[in-house]
Design an enzyme around this catalytic site. Structure first.
Site, PDB file in Angstrom:
ATOM      1  N   GLY A  14       0.597  -1.329   0.426  1.00  0.00           N
ATOM      2  CA  GLY A  14      -0.155   0.262  -0.068  1.00  0.00           C
ATOM      3  C   GLY A  14       0.819   1.094  -0.177  1.00  0.00           C
ATOM      4  O   GLY A  14       0.473   2.484   0.600  1.00  0.00           O
ATOM      5  N   SER A  15       2.498   1.090  -0.377  1.00  0.00           N
ATOM      6  CA  SER A  15       2.917   2.667  -0.474  1.00  0.00           C
ATOM      7  C   SER A  15       1.642   3.527  -1.510  1.00  0.00           C
ATOM      8  O   SER A  15       2.108   4.662  -1.404  1.00  0.00           O
ATOM      9  CB  SER A  15       4.156   2.409  -0.657  1.00  0.00           C
ATOM     10  OG  SER A  15       4.737   2.430  -2.666  1.00  0.00           O
ATOM     11  N   ASN A  16       1.396   2.944  -2.933  1.00  0.00           N
ATOM     12  CA  ASN A  16       0.445   3.614  -3.259  1.00  0.00           C
ATOM     13  C   ASN A  16      -0.660   4.531  -2.894  1.00  0.00           C
ATOM     14  O   ASN A  16      -1.241   5.576  -2.724  1.00  0.00           O
ATOM     15  CB  ASN A  16      -0.266   3.616  -4.671  1.00  0.00           C
ATOM     16  CG  ASN A  16       1.176   3.810  -5.882  1.00  0.00           C
ATOM     17  OD1 ASN A  16       1.844   4.667  -6.607  1.00  0.00           O
ATOM     18  ND2 ASN A  16       2.004   2.848  -6.443  1.00  0.00           N
ATOM     19  N   MET A  91      -4.259  -7.154  -6.981  1.00  0.00           N
ATOM     20  CA  MET A  91      -3.327  -7.640  -7.526  1.00  0.00           C
ATOM     21  C   MET A  91      -5.045  -8.699  -8.191  1.00  0.00           C
ATOM     22  O   MET A  91      -4.733  -9.939  -8.567  1.00  0.00           O
ATOM     23  CB  MET A  91      -2.878  -9.017  -7.064  1.00  0.00           C
ATOM     24  CG  MET A  91      -1.706  -7.649  -6.723  1.00  0.00           C
ATOM     25  SD  MET A  91      -1.146  -6.446  -8.204  1.00  0.00           S
ATOM     26  CE  MET A  91      -0.610  -8.354  -8.616  1.00  0.00           C
ATOM     27  N   HIS A 110      -0.622   1.681 -12.950  1.00  0.00           N
ATOM     28  CA  HIS A 110      -0.227   0.632 -14.207  1.00  0.00           C
ATOM     29  C   HIS A 110       1.874   0.834 -13.953  1.00  0.00           C
ATOM     30  O   HIS A 110       1.876   1.794 -14.688  1.00  0.00           O
ATOM     31  CB  HIS A 110      -0.251  -0.038 -15.442  1.00  0.00           C
ATOM     32  CG  HIS A 110       0.158  -1.259 -16.010  1.00  0.00           C
ATOM     33  ND1 HIS A 110      -0.070  -2.280 -14.860  1.00  0.00           N
ATOM     34  CD2 HIS A 110       0.853  -1.032 -16.916  1.00  0.00           C
ATOM     35  CE1 HIS A 110       0.683  -3.025 -15.992  1.00  0.00           C
ATOM     36  NE2 HIS A 110       1.210  -2.239 -16.662  1.00  0.00           N
ATOM     37  N   ASP A 144     -10.723  -5.207 -20.911  1.00  0.00           N
ATOM     38  CA  ASP A 144      -9.545  -5.153 -21.378  1.00  0.00           C
ATOM     39  C   ASP A 144      -8.313  -4.656 -20.222  1.00  0.00           C
ATOM     40  O   ASP A 144      -8.185  -4.180 -19.598  1.00  0.00           O
ATOM     41  CB  ASP A 144      -8.786  -4.666 -22.530  1.00  0.00           C
ATOM     42  CG  ASP A 144     -10.091  -5.684 -23.469  1.00  0.00           C
ATOM     43  OD1 ASP A 144      -9.756  -6.380 -22.921  1.00  0.00           O
ATOM     44  OD2 ASP A 144     -10.004  -4.829 -24.822  1.00  0.00           O
ATOM     45  N   ASP A 146      -5.495  -3.741 -17.723  1.00  0.00           N
ATOM     46  CA  ASP A 146      -4.127  -2.526 -18.033  1.00  0.00           C
ATOM     47  C   ASP A 146      -4.741  -1.748 -19.577  1.00  0.00           C
ATOM     48  O   ASP A 146      -3.575  -0.744 -20.035  1.00  0.00           O
ATOM     49  CB  ASP A 146      -3.028  -3.014 -18.011  1.00  0.00           C
ATOM     50  CG  ASP A 146      -3.010  -3.655 -16.868  1.00  0.00           C
ATOM     51  OD1 ASP A 146      -2.870  -3.126 -16.076  1.00  0.00           O
ATOM     52  OD2 ASP A 146      -2.024  -4.943 -16.372  1.00  0.00           O
ATOM     53  N   LEU A 173       8.549   5.672  -6.760  1.00  0.00           N
ATOM     54  CA  LEU A 173       9.322   7.576  -6.737  1.00  0.00           C
ATOM     55  C   LEU A 173       8.526   7.911  -7.422  1.00  0.00           C
ATOM     56  O   LEU A 173       7.243   9.182  -6.796  1.00  0.00           O
ATOM     57  CB  LEU A 173      10.276   7.956  -6.790  1.00  0.00           C
ATOM     58  CG  LEU A 173      11.222   7.002  -5.658  1.00  0.00           C
ATOM     59  CD1 LEU A 173      12.665   7.555  -5.712  1.00  0.00           C
ATOM     60  CD2 LEU A 173      10.487   7.285  -4.140  1.00  0.00           C
ATOM     61  N   GLU A 175       4.984   7.116  -9.009  1.00  0.00           N
ATOM     62  CA  GLU A 175       4.303   6.249  -9.110  1.00  0.00           C
ATOM     63  C   GLU A 175       3.430   7.102  -7.615  1.00  0.00           C
ATOM     64  O   GLU A 175       2.308   7.258  -7.961  1.00  0.00           O
ATOM     65  CB  GLU A 175       3.810   4.774  -8.588  1.00  0.00           C
ATOM     66  CG  GLU A 175       4.382   3.610  -9.835  1.00  0.00           C
ATOM     67  CD  GLU A 175       3.774   2.765  -9.333  1.00  0.00           C
ATOM     68  OE1 GLU A 175       3.375   2.363  -8.617  1.00  0.00           O
ATOM     69  OE2 GLU A 175       4.750   1.298  -9.953  1.00  0.00           O
TER      70      GLU A 175
HETATM   71  C1  GRF Z   1       2.644  -0.774  -7.817  1.00  0.00           C
HETATM   72  O1  GRF Z   1       3.698  -1.204  -8.336  1.00  0.00           O
HETATM   73  C2  GRF Z   1       2.008  -0.450  -8.764  1.00  0.00           C
HETATM   74  O2  GRF Z   1       2.486   0.177  -9.927  1.00  0.00           O
HETATM   75  C3  GRF Z   1       1.034  -1.790  -9.171  1.00  0.00           C
HETATM   76  O3  GRF Z   1       0.957  -2.862  -7.902  1.00  0.00           O
HETATM   77  C4  GRF Z   1       1.902  -2.003  -6.627  1.00  0.00           C
HETATM   78  C5  GRF Z   1       1.787  -1.907  -5.587  1.00  0.00           C
HETATM   79  O4  GRF Z   1       2.545  -1.052  -4.564  1.00  0.00           O
HETATM   80  N1  GRF Z   1      -0.380  -2.478  -9.575  1.00  0.00           N
HETATM   81  P1  GRF Z   1       1.834  -0.516  -3.370  1.00  0.00           P
HETATM   82  O5  GRF Z   1       1.432  -1.492  -2.489  1.00  0.00           O
HETATM   83  O6  GRF Z   1       1.205   0.536  -4.023  1.00  0.00           O
HETATM   84  O7  GRF Z   1       3.133   0.018  -2.682  1.00  0.00           O
END
Ligand code: GRF
Length: 201
Positions: A14-16, A91, A110, A144, A146, A173, A175
């Site tokens: 969950g870093s994003n 995922m 993505h 479809d 991505d 970084l 992202e």
């Molecule tokens: C990221 O690289 C995102 O682009 C991909 O899965 C990864 C998730 O990373 N879809 P995080 O859980 O946000 O750290």
């Protein structure tokens, strides 16, 4: 101005998600993160969301079929009056059910410069293809995998000696900057979709 009620769907660290939550603390940010949903109970992001004071729930995806999981997730999204959904490392492939419910209201990040390298192992494949540039994309979700109208992309160089790990870290970084920016554009209405075309205000 009322903030757009936003949920984040995760499967991992969950870093994003953290980057989106951090950005949403800005008083003028147009989206509010009100719910985090994880596809498995072990997702590291659950504890981080709770520590940030955000409601977080998790499912055991193995206990459901694909649509069953999506119906359970959707019920939570509706219960929380969610208006916009951000996939951030979710995922599980999505069925037409959830994608239909959230048409033009669900975005994804993505780790490649789409349309290059849809699917998994994007960093390894970019290295194998000898690319000099790589990066990440935020896009509206379509059936479809991505694919879908692109809100924004960020590029990084591929450097001599890069490994899958060093390249992944450089992309991640970006992202963390791109996703909050893209959510801001969508939640503020500065980016919207007509048909399958992006319209920028
Ligand atoms: C990221 O690289 C995102 O682009 C991909 O899965 C990864 C998730 O990373 N879809 P995080 O859980 O946000 O750290």
């Amino acid at each position: 101005m009322a903030k757009v009620r936003t949920a984040i769907l995760i499967s991992g660290g969950g870093s994003n998600m953290e980057a989106l939550i951090a950005a949403s603390r800005r008083p003028d940010y147009p989206a509010e993160i009100v719910l985090v949903v994880a596809s498995n109970h072990k997702a590291g992001g659950i504890a981080k969301a709770k520590a940030a004071g955000i409601a977080a729930i998790s499912f055991d995806h193995k206990a459901h079929d694909r649509e069953g999981l999506e119906r359970a997730v959707n019920a939570e999204l509706e219960k929380a009056s969610i208006e916009l959904v951000c996939l951030a490392g979710w995922m599980r492939l999505l069925s037409p059910y959830l994608i239909g419910q959230w048409h033009n209201r669900m975005i994804n990040i993505h780790p490649s410069l789409l349309p290059d390298f849809k699917g998994l192992h994007t960093h390894r494949r970019a290295l194998e293809a000898g690319k000099s540039e790589h990066g990440c994309t935020v896009h509206f979700v379509r059936q479809d995998v991505d694919s879908g109208p692109i809100i924004g992309q960020a590029k990084v160089p591929v450097l001599p000696g890069d490994t899958e790990e060093t390249l992944a870290a450089r992309v991640l970084l970006e992202e963390h900057k791109l996703y909050p920016h893209a959510l801001e554009l969508v939640a503020s209405g500065r980016v919207r979709v007509e048909g399958d075309e992006i319209v920028r205000a």
